[in-house]
Design a protein around this motif. Structure first.
Motif, PDB file in Angstrom:
ATOM      1  N   LEU A  68      14.236 -13.451 -39.241  1.00  0.00           N
ATOM      2  CA  LEU A  68      13.296 -13.085 -37.706  1.00  0.00           C
ATOM      3  C   LEU A  68      11.989 -13.172 -38.353  1.00  0.00           C
ATOM      4  N   SER A  69      11.150 -14.220 -37.651  1.00  0.00           N
ATOM      5  CA  SER A  69       9.918 -14.450 -38.409  1.00  0.00           C
ATOM      6  C   SER A  69       8.948 -13.367 -37.857  1.00  0.00           C
ATOM      7  N   GLU A  70       7.603 -13.403 -38.244  1.00  0.00           N
ATOM      8  CA  GLU A  70       6.570 -12.243 -37.666  1.00  0.00           C
ATOM      9  C   GLU A  70       6.068 -12.334 -36.041  1.00  0.00           C
ATOM     10  N   THR A  71       6.597 -13.463 -35.576  1.00  0.00           N
ATOM     11  CA  THR A  71       6.208 -13.528 -34.295  1.00  0.00           C
ATOM     12  C   THR A  71       7.442 -13.347 -33.304  1.00  0.00           C
ATOM     13  N   GLY A  72       8.446 -12.863 -34.182  1.00  0.00           N
ATOM     14  CA  GLY A  72       9.794 -12.292 -33.403  1.00  0.00           C
ATOM     15  C   GLY A  72      10.772 -13.482 -33.039  1.00  0.00           C
ATOM     16  N   ARG A  73      10.276 -14.885 -33.611  1.00  0.00           N
ATOM     17  CA  ARG A  73      11.299 -15.844 -33.280  1.00  0.00           C
ATOM     18  C   ARG A  73      12.600 -15.688 -34.186  1.00  0.00           C
ATOM     19  N   GLU A  74      13.878 -15.734 -33.650  1.00  0.00           N
ATOM     20  CA  GLU A  74      14.964 -15.622 -34.402  1.00  0.00           C
ATOM     21  C   GLU A  74      15.849 -16.728 -34.767  1.00  0.00           C
TER      22      GLU A  74
END
Length: 228
Positions: A68-74
């Motif tokens: 999970l990235s800091e921007t919420g991309r999974e």
């Protein structure tokens, strides 16, 4: 003399198929060292930075492991189903490291949990169990290498076509949102939505709310097979 499965394993056929390959004495020792945990869907099993304190064998249900990235991309790494183990859990235990990803119960899950210190002892004491651990680890590692290859070298349109064919099966419908597909393909919702609209214009799919119906599986298959 025919080996009789442990009574608990008869309730979980997928796990039984994996664990009954162990000699009866080793299997009994393994099960005696384990705790059975029942986890509701949505329960977090681990997060980045968590210490690994248990070896996990899923008896029933599905665990989703993802970044999970800091921007919420999974980005989906893999799923762990009945009779399977988690490669990140094994790696963390063997190397005495923390987790690098998220693990969440995608459905209700029943699992065997073996304390870390007991797991290390069992690797030494039980040769067949040691083989099971490393065989499972190697299989999952190959899957991860395949995922890296797909993300790095295959075109997204071809990967999406293959994904739709695989998930639809005989049903001809994939009941996932564009965001869920993007997460499993390691892409963005915008990119997946754009491609799905292109597929629809070409007559390959029909877009519905929260689902995609396959209209021309042959065209999708030709696109998927031309991926590399």
């Amino acid at each position: 003399m025919m080996d009789t499965p442990h009574p608990m394993l008869t309730r979980y056929p997928d796990a039984a198929a994996a664990l009954t390959a162990l000699p009866a004495a080793e299997r009994e020792t393994l099960l005696a060292a384990a705790q059975v945990a029942r986890l509701a869907a949505g329960t977090a099993l681990f997060s980045p930075g968590d210490a690994c304190t248990r070896y996990l064998v899923v008896l029933d249900g599905v665990v989703r492991v993802f970044l999970l990235s800091e921007t919420g991309r999974e980005i989906l790494l893999y799923r762990v189903g009945g009779g399977q183990t988690c490669v990140l859990t094994t790696a963390a235990l063997l190397a005495d490291k923390v987790y690098d990803a998220e693990g969440v119960a995608e459905t209700d899950v029943t699992a065997l949990l073996i304390p870390a210190e007991r797991f290390q002892a069992l690797l030494t004491e039980l040769p067949a169990f040691r083989g099971f651990v490393f065989s499972s680890f190697a299989t999952r590692l190959r899957d991860l290498v395949g995922l890296v290859g797909e993300v790095a070298f295959a075109r997204l349109d071809a990967r999406l076509a293959g994904f739709l064919l695989k998930r639809a099966g005989d049903e001809e419908t994939v009941a996932l949102t564009h965001q869920e597909m993007a997460a499993q393909l390691g892409s963005t919702r915008e990119a997946v939505s754009r491609l799905l609209k292109d597929f629809e214009r070409q007559g390959m799919v029909v877009l519905r709310r929260g689902a995609v119906r396959l209209r021309d599986a042959g065209a999708l298959r030709r696109l998927a097979e031309g991926a590399m």
